[in-house]
Structure formats: C-alpha cells, structure tokens
Design a protein around this motif. Structure first.
Motif, short mmCIF file in Angstrom:
data_model
loop_
_atom_site.label_atom_id
_atom_site.label_comp_id
_atom_site.label_asym_id
_atom_site.label_seq_id
_atom_site.Cartn_x
_atom_site.Cartn_y
_atom_site.Cartn_z
N SER A 152 0.83 -1.20 0.00
CA SER A 152 0.00 0.00 0.00
C SER A 152 0.87 1.25 0.00
CB SER A 152 -0.90 0.00 1.24
OG SER A 152 -1.49 1.27 1.44
N ASP A 153 0.37 2.30 -0.65
CA ASP A 153 1.07 3.59 -0.65
C ASP A 153 1.10 4.23 0.73
OD1 ASP A 153 1.59 3.42 -3.35
OD2 ASP A 153 -0.21 4.53 -3.93
N LEU A 154 0.27 3.73 1.65
CA LEU A 154 0.21 4.29 2.99
C LEU A 154 1.05 3.50 3.99
CD1 LEU A 154 -3.61 5.09 3.21
CD2 LEU A 154 -1.74 6.65 2.64
N SER A 155 1.66 2.41 3.54
CA SER A 155 2.44 1.57 4.45
C SER A 155 3.89 2.03 4.51
CB SER A 155 2.38 0.11 4.00
OG SER A 155 3.20 -0.09 2.86
N GLU A 156 4.64 1.48 5.46
CA GLU A 156 6.05 1.83 5.59
C GLU A 156 6.87 1.30 4.41
OE1 GLU A 156 8.25 -0.27 8.65
OE2 GLU A 156 6.52 -1.60 8.96
N HIS A 157 6.30 0.36 3.65
CA HIS A 157 6.98 -0.21 2.49
C HIS A 157 6.41 0.32 1.18
CE1 HIS A 157 9.43 -3.00 4.79
NE2 HIS A 157 8.37 -3.28 5.51
N ALA A 158 5.84 1.51 1.22
CA ALA A 158 5.31 2.13 0.00
C ALA A 158 6.40 2.21 -1.06
CB ALA A 158 4.79 3.53 0.31
N GLY A 159 6.04 1.84 -2.29
CA GLY A 159 7.01 1.86 -3.38
C GLY A 159 7.79 0.57 -3.51
N GLU A 160 7.44 -0.41 -2.67
CA GLU A 160 8.11 -1.72 -2.71
C GLU A 160 7.09 -2.83 -2.94
OE1 GLU A 160 11.93 -1.29 0.22
OE2 GLU A 160 9.99 -1.57 1.20
N TYR A 161 7.58 -3.98 -3.36
CA TYR A 161 6.79 -5.20 -3.43
C TYR A 161 7.39 -6.21 -2.47
CZ TYR A 161 4.79 -3.47 -7.87
OH TYR A 161 4.14 -2.74 -8.83
N PHE A 162 6.51 -7.04 -1.89
CA PHE A 162 7.01 -8.14 -1.06
C PHE A 162 7.01 -9.40 -1.91
CE2 PHE A 162 6.52 -11.67 1.98
CZ PHE A 162 7.66 -11.45 2.74
N TYR A 163 8.20 -9.96 -2.11
CA TYR A 163 8.34 -11.13 -2.98
C TYR A 163 8.52 -12.41 -2.17
CZ TYR A 163 8.83 -8.39 -7.28
OH TYR A 163 8.60 -7.57 -8.35
N VAL A 164 7.86 -13.45 -2.63
CA VAL A 164 8.07 -14.80 -2.10
C VAL A 164 8.55 -15.66 -3.26
CG1 VAL A 164 6.94 -16.85 -1.18
CG2 VAL A 164 6.36 -14.60 -0.26
N PHE A 165 9.72 -16.26 -3.10
CA PHE A 165 10.30 -17.12 -4.13
C PHE A 165 10.19 -18.57 -3.68
CE2 PHE A 165 12.49 -13.04 -4.15
CZ PHE A 165 12.36 -12.65 -5.47
N ALA A 166 9.70 -19.43 -4.56
CA ALA A 166 9.51 -20.84 -4.19
C ALA A 166 9.88 -21.75 -5.35
CB ALA A 166 8.06 -21.08 -3.77
N ASP A 167 10.55 -22.86 -5.03
CA ASP A 167 10.95 -23.84 -6.04
C ASP A 167 9.96 -24.99 -6.09
OD1 ASP A 167 13.17 -22.38 -6.71
OD2 ASP A 167 14.54 -23.52 -5.43
#
Length: 211
Positions: free
Chosen positions: A189-204
């Motif tokens: 969200s633009d209102l969160s502390e991580h605005a401008g970022e994506y949270f990625y989960v990588f899985a094999d």
C-alpha cells in the motif's frame, strides 16, 4: 547592581528558551497526531474503494494496467479476468483464486497471474501478484520452508519457499529464464512503511505431492 541585571537577563533568556521548546514540542506532537489521523482515516476509504471496484464491470483501461503482455497482438482480451486456479499457503491463512492477467481487475477478486510469465507447472518462472491489503494480506508472514499449493485445470502443483524479501517496485526481482520457480508478489500500500516496494516470495517446485 550589574550582577542583578545579568541574573534577570539570564532568567528571561531561560524562560524564552523554555517557551520555544514548549512551542516546538507542541507542534511536533500535533503534527504526529495529524499524520496518524490521516492514515487511520484513509484506511476505511481505501477499503471502500476496493468494495466499490468489486461491483464495477471490467474495462479495457483496467485490463492494461500492470500487464504489458496484453498489448501483444497474439493475446486475446477475452482471456483476461478468467479464473484459472487457486493459490494457498495453509499455515499462513492465504487462500484465494487466481485470475488471468496481473491487473486491477483480476486483483479485485483474488490474485492476478502475470500473462507474460510461464504457465504454472510448465517448468519456467510463473508470477502471481496480489494486493497486500486484501487477498495477499498474510503474504508478509510467509517464511522459508512454507509450502505453496497452486491448483489449476491442468493439475495441482507444490512449491517450497526459498526466500522472501521487500524489493523496490522498479527493480527486476527474478530472472525470466529461471526454472521451475513460483514468484508471489504482494503489492504494498502507498500508505504503508513499504510504500514503493513489493514483497516477494520465491519458491521452487516440489516433485510429487506434499503430505
């Protein structure tokens, strides 16, 4: 007498400094309260926007957003928004439908499959995106070792999480030629502390069924 005058000046100076400190403290506290009030006020507004969007019909301008593959001539508009499967991470409480096209329309109803990535279970990199305030709200709690289950019409596929991290939205987070990998992307969200970022989960990919 001069000593008394000097003492009075110092006392006045001290009072003035205390007054300035009081004013600055008051302004800082007021600003903090004001910012907090705006954040709390915007949250229900954002939730209401999502609810309103859920009732709107799909439009082309919605489809194009975040999925450049739509612009290719060989991609049919009719495929966009179709449900193609389900993604779940049982121990994190994540469970939602997957809709074709990583765009605003798809993410109204669940997660969006990035059409320019490889088909799920095909052996390449498959990318699924969602909004961290709605269907992907629990994605940030995922940890290494968690199992991701993806069910489609072509079968059920299992992936084990190898890494999680916040990455700038403009940064390429993976290589398109990686093999047998699932990427889950939570749009912050633009209102969160991580605005401008994506949270990625990588899985094999895991061969066979996970008990």
């Amino acid at each position: 007498m001069s000593g008394e005058k000097g003492g009075k000046k110092q006392k006045k100076s001290s009072i003035f400094q205390d007054y300035i400190k009081y004013i600055l403290s008051f302004l800082m506290i007021s600003l903090a309260v004001f910012i907090a009030a705006i954040i709390f006020a915007m949250k229900p507004v954002s939730d209401n926007i999502h609810k309103i969007e859920n009732k709107l019909n799909m439009q082309v301008r919605d489809i194009v957003i975040n999925d450049s593959h739509y612009l290719d001539e060989d991609v049919s508009e009719d495929n966009y928004g179709d449900k193609i499967g389900n993604v779940s991470i049982e121990n994190r409480g994540l469970n939602c439908g997957i809709y074709y096209g990583a765009n605003r329309v798809s993410m109204r109803y669940g997660a969006g499959f990035l059409s320019e990535s490889n088909d799920i279970g095909s052996g390449g990199v498959s990318v699924i995106k969602g909004i961290d305030e709605t269907y992907f709200s629990s994605l940030k709690y995922v940890e290494k070792g968690d199992v991701v289950t993806v069910a489609t019409n072509n079968g059920k596929y299992y992936y084990r999480v190898t890494d999680t991290k916040y990455i700038d939205a403009d940064t390429q987070a993976y290589q398109s030629d990686d093999m047998d990998m699932l990427v889950l992307c939570g749009i912050c969200s633009d209102l969160s502390e991580h605005a401008g970022e994506y949270f990625y989960v990588f899985a094999d990919r895991i061969n066979g069924e996970v008990k």
